[in-house]
Design a protein around this motif. Structure first.
Motif, PDB file in Angstrom:
ATOM      1  N   ILE A 125     -16.404  -1.484  30.123  1.00 26.73           N
ATOM      2  CA  ILE A 125     -17.681  -1.451  30.835  1.00 26.73           C
ATOM      3  C   ILE A 125     -17.570  -2.430  32.001  1.00 26.73           C
ATOM      4  N   ASP A 126     -16.888  -1.972  33.039  1.00 33.43           N
ATOM      5  CA  ASP A 126     -16.668  -2.771  34.241  1.00 33.43           C
ATOM      6  C   ASP A 126     -17.541  -2.253  35.385  1.00 33.43           C
ATOM      7  N   PHE A 127     -18.651  -1.652  35.027  1.00 30.87           N
ATOM      8  CA  PHE A 127     -19.543  -1.014  35.998  1.00 30.87           C
ATOM      9  C   PHE A 127     -20.987  -1.337  35.646  1.00 30.87           C
ATOM     10  N   THR A 128     -21.868  -1.177  36.614  1.00 30.37           N
ATOM     11  CA  THR A 128     -23.308  -1.272  36.375  1.00 30.37           C
ATOM     12  C   THR A 128     -23.919   0.060  36.744  1.00 30.37           C
ATOM     13  N   GLY A 129     -25.017   0.395  36.102  1.00 33.17           N
ATOM     14  CA  GLY A 129     -25.666   1.676  36.346  1.00 33.17           C
ATOM     15  C   GLY A 129     -25.058   2.775  35.488  1.00 33.17           C
ATOM     16  N   TRP A 130     -25.507   3.991  35.719  1.00 30.67           N
ATOM     17  CA  TRP A 130     -25.096   5.132  34.901  1.00 30.67           C
ATOM     18  C   TRP A 130     -23.695   5.608  35.248  1.00 30.67           C
ATOM     19  N   LYS A 131     -22.955   5.964  34.213  1.00 31.33           N
ATOM     20  CA  LYS A 131     -21.621   6.542  34.363  1.00 31.33           C
ATOM     21  C   LYS A 131     -21.434   7.588  33.275  1.00 31.33           C
ATOM     22  N   GLU A 132     -20.840   8.721  33.635  1.00 29.23           N
ATOM     23  CA  GLU A 132     -20.511   9.750  32.650  1.00 29.23           C
ATOM     24  C   GLU A 132     -19.129   9.464  32.093  1.00 29.23           C
ATOM     25  N   VAL A 133     -19.006   9.457  30.768  1.00 35.74           N
ATOM     26  CA  VAL A 133     -17.708   9.274  30.120  1.00 35.74           C
ATOM     27  C   VAL A 133     -17.428  10.481  29.240  1.00 35.74           C
ATOM     28  N   SER A 134     -16.157  10.882  29.180  1.00 35.68           N
ATOM     29  CA  SER A 134     -15.753  12.067  28.421  1.00 35.68           C
ATOM     30  C   SER A 134     -14.584  11.740  27.520  1.00 35.68           C
ATOM     31  N   TYR A 135     -14.520  12.432  26.410  1.00 37.50           N
ATOM     32  CA  TYR A 135     -13.432  12.292  25.447  1.00 37.50           C
ATOM     33  C   TYR A 135     -12.856  13.675  25.163  1.00 37.50           C
ATOM     34  N   ASP A 136     -11.533  13.808  25.296  1.00 42.23           N
ATOM     35  CA  ASP A 136     -10.839  15.047  24.953  1.00 42.23           C
ATOM     36  C   ASP A 136     -10.597  15.026  23.446  1.00 42.23           C
ATOM     37  N   LEU A 137     -11.340  15.829  22.698  1.00 39.58           N
ATOM     38  CA  LEU A 137     -11.250  15.819  21.238  1.00 39.58           C
ATOM     39  C   LEU A 137     -10.011  16.543  20.725  1.00 39.58           C
ATOM     40  N   THR A 138      -9.270  17.211  21.623  1.00 40.80           N
ATOM     41  CA  THR A 138      -8.036  17.888  21.219  1.00 40.80           C
ATOM     42  C   THR A 138      -6.819  16.985  21.426  1.00 40.80           C
ATOM     43  N   ALA A 139      -7.007  15.826  22.031  1.00 42.87           N
ATOM     44  CA  ALA A 139      -5.898  14.893  22.287  1.00 42.87           C
ATOM     45  C   ALA A 139      -5.561  14.112  21.018  1.00 42.87           C
ATOM     46  N   GLY A 140      -4.371  13.509  21.010  1.00 47.38           N
ATOM     47  CA  GLY A 140      -3.967  12.670  19.891  1.00 47.38           C
ATOM     48  C   GLY A 140      -4.929  11.501  19.718  1.00 47.38           C
ATOM     49  N   HIS A 141      -5.165  11.101  18.468  1.00 48.19           N
ATOM     50  CA  HIS A 141      -6.119  10.035  18.180  1.00 48.19           C
ATOM     51  C   HIS A 141      -5.858   9.464  16.792  1.00 48.19           C
ATOM     52  N   GLU A 142      -6.463   8.324  16.506  1.00 47.04           N
ATOM     53  CA  GLU A 142      -6.372   7.702  15.186  1.00 47.04           C
ATOM     54  C   GLU A 142      -7.305   8.410  14.215  1.00 47.04           C
ATOM     55  N   THR A 143      -6.913   8.440  12.938  1.00 46.47           N
ATOM     56  CA  THR A 143      -7.798   8.965  11.894  1.00 46.47           C
ATOM     57  C   THR A 143      -7.643   8.108  10.641  1.00 46.47           C
ATOM     58  N   TRP A 144      -8.684   8.127   9.800  1.00 50.42           N
ATOM     59  CA  TRP A 144      -8.604   7.475   8.500  1.00 50.42           C
ATOM     60  C   TRP A 144      -9.669   8.058   7.577  1.00 50.42           C
ATOM     61  N   GLY A 145      -9.451   7.874   6.276  1.00 53.42           N
ATOM     62  CA  GLY A 145     -10.410   8.302   5.266  1.00 53.42           C
ATOM     63  C   GLY A 145     -10.425   9.806   5.055  1.00 53.42           C
ATOM     64  N   GLY A 146     -11.344  10.234   4.209  1.00 55.03           N
ATOM     65  CA  GLY A 146     -11.537  11.664   3.957  1.00 55.03           C
ATOM     66  C   GLY A 146     -10.286  12.353   3.450  1.00 55.03           C
ATOM     67  N   ASP A 147     -10.054  13.586   3.927  1.00 56.80           N
ATOM     68  CA  ASP A 147      -8.905  14.365   3.464  1.00 56.80           C
ATOM     69  C   ASP A 147      -7.612  14.042   4.213  1.00 56.80           C
ATOM     70  N   LYS A 148      -7.694  13.224   5.252  1.00 62.25           N
ATOM     71  CA  LYS A 148      -6.525  12.731   6.002  1.00 62.25           C
ATOM     72  C   LYS A 148      -5.660  13.853   6.564  1.00 62.25           C
ATOM     73  N   ASN A 149      -6.284  14.972   6.975  1.00 59.75           N
ATOM     74  CA  ASN A 149      -5.487  16.063   7.536  1.00 59.75           C
ATOM     75  C   ASN A 149      -5.385  15.992   9.066  1.00 59.75           C
TER      76      ASN A 149
END
Length: 195
Positions: A125-149
């Protein structure tokens, strides 16, 4: 190339590129008179973070979600839990954040149907005021818990907006608005309700 071959190539290209026509679906705009959204904290007192609906800042509609927080040093972070029920495959999540130039980090957790948490890193958060942020949910990422698939199993139960300390003491407010997803289905199918 004859006309038949040209049609076949066009059909193959469309099949590859047009397989999923994605629609933008509004998931949460914080327009209700009350909210089930809650905050949680790690390594700081629970009273150091709270959420409320606010008309002070907004990108659309009449209000947004206000997070008031106070970090006292390094190794601290908090989450803003937004309950949802997303019933269709989603590829991207976008939201608006009103920054305060705190240098704090932001990120996203997605909690799926089998209790697995999917974590996506954001930025600073190096900005002031409104900013749109997006996350690519198909990209590699960390996971934990649940079924761990490692896959987001439907329905998605909640979205958590994470804020981490910059390593220094800081007190301030952030605002969130306009959470949307890119879905393979219509709004009604994605959210499982009549519109």
């Amino acid at each position: 190339m004859n006309q038949l071959s040209s049609i076949a190539v066009t059909a193959l290209l469309c099949a590859a590129g047009c397989a999923h026509a994605l629609s933008t679906v509004a998931v949460e705009g914080f327009e209700a008179t009350s909210t089930k959204t809650r905050s949680w904290v790690v390594n700081i007192p629970s009273g150091n973070a709270s959420v409320s609906l606010s008309t002070e800042q907004k990108t659309q509609g009449k209000q947004s979600l206000k997070l008031s927080y106070r970090f006292t040093g390094g190794g601290q972070y908090l989450g803003v839990n937004v309950p949802v029920k997303i019933k269709a495959p989603i590829h991207k999540l976008t939201h608006q954040i009103y920054g305060n130039k705190s240098g704090c980090s932001y990120g996203l957790y997605v909690l799926d149907a089998f209790g697995e948490t999917h974590k996506y890193r954001g930025g600073r958060i190096d900005f002031t005021g409104w900013k749109e942020v997006s996350y690519d949910l198909t990209a590699g990422h960390e996971t934990w818990g649940g079924d761990k698939n490692g896959r987001i199993n439907l329905p998605v139960k909640s979205i958590v907006l994470e804020i981490g300390t910059s390593g220094k003491a800081f007190e301030g407010d952030l605002y969130f608005d306009a959470i949307t997803v890119e879905s393979e289905k219509s709004m009604a199918e994605t959210l499982g309700r009549e519109i």
